[in-house]
Design an enzyme around this catalytic site. Structure first.
Site, short mmCIF file in Angstrom:
data_model
loop_
_atom_site.label_atom_id
_atom_site.label_comp_id
_atom_site.label_asym_id
_atom_site.label_seq_id
_atom_site.Cartn_x
_atom_site.Cartn_y
_atom_site.Cartn_z
N GLY A 87 1.01 -0.96 -0.23
CA GLY A 87 0.10 0.26 -0.25
C GLY A 87 1.43 1.29 0.10
N ARG A 94 0.80 -5.43 -4.85
CA ARG A 94 1.24 -5.85 -4.25
C ARG A 94 1.72 -7.74 -4.84
NH1 ARG A 94 -2.77 -3.60 -0.84
NH2 ARG A 94 -1.66 -2.98 1.38
N ASP A 110 5.12 -4.97 5.49
CA ASP A 110 5.71 -6.59 6.57
C ASP A 110 5.79 -7.40 5.64
OD1 ASP A 110 3.01 -6.38 6.55
OD2 ASP A 110 3.20 -7.96 8.10
N THR A 122 4.25 2.42 5.65
CA THR A 122 2.57 1.89 5.71
C THR A 122 1.83 3.18 7.01
OG1 THR A 122 1.37 0.90 6.17
CG2 THR A 122 3.74 0.59 7.60
N ASP A 167 -0.58 1.82 7.85
CA ASP A 167 -0.31 1.37 9.61
C ASP A 167 0.98 1.09 10.33
OD1 ASP A 167 -2.21 0.32 7.70
OD2 ASP A 167 -0.93 -0.88 6.88
N ASP A 217 2.70 0.05 11.78
CA ASP A 217 3.05 -1.85 12.53
C ASP A 217 3.68 -3.12 11.93
OD1 ASP A 217 2.54 -2.09 9.72
OD2 ASP A 217 0.95 -3.50 10.27
N ARG A 243 -5.30 -2.38 8.64
CA ARG A 243 -4.90 -3.72 9.02
C ARG A 243 -5.13 -4.39 10.26
NH1 ARG A 243 -0.37 -6.68 6.43
NH2 ARG A 243 0.86 -5.31 7.30
O1 F6P Z 1 -1.55 -0.92 4.43
C1 F6P Z 1 -2.12 -0.52 4.31
C2 F6P Z 1 -3.66 -0.15 3.72
O2 F6P Z 1 -3.88 0.79 4.09
C3 F6P Z 1 -4.51 -0.99 4.60
O3 F6P Z 1 -4.88 0.15 6.15
C4 F6P Z 1 -5.68 -1.85 4.06
O4 F6P Z 1 -6.10 -2.99 4.91
C5 F6P Z 1 -4.96 -2.37 3.45
O5 F6P Z 1 -4.03 -1.27 3.04
C6 F6P Z 1 -6.23 -1.88 2.03
O6 F6P Z 1 -5.09 -2.27 1.02
P1 F6P Z 1 -5.55 -2.15 -0.55
O7 F6P Z 1 -5.39 -0.51 -0.33
O8 F6P Z 1 -5.19 -3.07 -1.70
O9 F6P Z 1 -7.29 -2.11 -0.66
#
Ligand code: F6P
Length: 326
Positions: free
Chosen positions: A14, A75, A106, A129, A131, A133, A175
């Site tokens: 992300g 990803r 991660d 990120t 997050d 985390d 997340r």
């Molecule tokens: O890891 C960053 C994040 O924005 C999380 O907070 C969220 O759960 C996820 O990515 C959403 O991913 P995507 O953009 O693939 O829907």
């Protein structure tokens, strides 16, 4: 004398505000140290397909203030497989890229760790990120900006909540971690904050809300982390709604707007610091580490450690939440 002459830089997972500032820092630090540097488009996907672009200092002009990532992100499913990683290695050899700097979370570092185990390619990670985390760093790039984006949104929702005497459940990203929810909830003065790290039972939530309403509150904000075990803002709002028809309830899921926008000064400085630190680490022959910030200083932690350990939310913030959400 380091054997590294040419490095690649990519952003993966992300996107997060400040990734561009980190790319800028990596490119300019590499050039400062007389290294060649290439940008890899779309994370590991670009590595597999040889989507490389030579970067000069002017290629990163005017990007420090921009959200998103000029290299784009993805990803990559293919990089999870040995076949994909072999293609990536072949592309790096063909382009004479000796080392990599990967900016992401991660998932990005898990891929990097396997890659460094399979091939003799040094990789250094920069935590990026919203997050926050990642074990081994107090802050990840993008977290501070996302926090400010969330509280700006919550402040606006509070205006309409109090105008209509409503109770709002606001879902924020993160997340399976509650960093964004906890800190934004405290900063926005939420009546309750639900995070995955601490289960709040429906009964407790009812008690918090009832206390507020008997204390003459007519509106309220509950921040729900997307990873909270209650099943998300819609589920918890509907459960409260069924038991308490006296509340006029609305739900707001903030979604991807949390990932956008111009990075805060804090994120720009963190990104610049870590971009320089990542190139320095490669020149210092580091191979499989993430650079981070611990107690205000640059730190290094192995990919192994950052992947295997779970970062804990600050106890002091949980205590503040407990006190203020009565
Ligand atoms: O890891 C960053 C994040 O924005 C999380 O907070 C969220 O759960 C996820 O990515 C959403 O991913 P995507 O953009 O693939 O829907």
């Amino acid at each position: 004398m380091s054997r590294i002459k040419k490095i690649g830089v990519l952003t993966s997972g992300g996107d997060a505000p400040g990734m561009n500032a980190a790319i800028r820092a990596v490119v300019r630090t590499a050039i400062y140290n007389k290294l060649e540097v290439v940008g890899v488009k779309q994370g590991y996907e670009g590595l597999i397909h040889g989507d490389f672009q030579n970067m000069e200092s002017h290629d990163v002009s005017n990007i420090i203030q921009r959200g998103g990532t000029i290299l784009c992100s993805a990803r990559s499913e293919e990089f999870r497989g040995a076949e994909g990683r072999k293609k990536a290695h072949d592309q790096m050899v063909a382009a004479k890229i000796d080392a990599l700097i990967v900016i992401g979370g991660d998932g990005t570092f898990s891929g990097a760790r396997i890659f460094t185990q399979e091939y003799d390619i040094p990789v250094v990670g920069i935590p990026g990120t919203i997050d926050n985390d990642l074990y081994g760093t107090d802050y990840t790039i993008g977290y501070d900006t996302a926090l400010n984006t969330v509280i700006e949104a919550v402040d606006k929702i509070r205006d309409t909540a109090s105008a209509h005497n409503r109770l709002f459940f606001i879902e924020v990203m993160g997340r399976d971690a509650g960093f964004l929810a906890l800190r934004s909830g405290i900063a926005a003065g939420a009546e309750a904050i639900l995070i995955p790290e601490r289960q709040t039972h429906l009964k407790d939530l009812e008690r918090y809300l009832a206390k507020g309403y008997t204390a003459h509150k007519t509106s309220g904000i509950v921040i729900v982390a997307e990873g909270d075990k209650s099943g998300g803002a819609y589920t918890i709002a509907s459960e409260i709604g069924k038991k308490h028809p006296e509340y006029d309830i609305r739900v707001s899921v903030l979604g991807h707007m949390q990932r956008g926008g111009s990075p805060s000064a804090f994120d720009r400085v963190t990104a610049s610091t870590l971009g320089v630190a990542a190139v320095d680490a490669l020149l210092d022959d580091q191979k499989s580490i993430m650079v981070g910030i611990v107690n205000g200083e640059v730190s290094q932690v192995s990919f192994n450690k950052t992947i295997k350990n779970r970062k804990k939310v600050k106890e002091s913030l949980l205590t503040i939440n407990d006190i203020l959400s009565i």
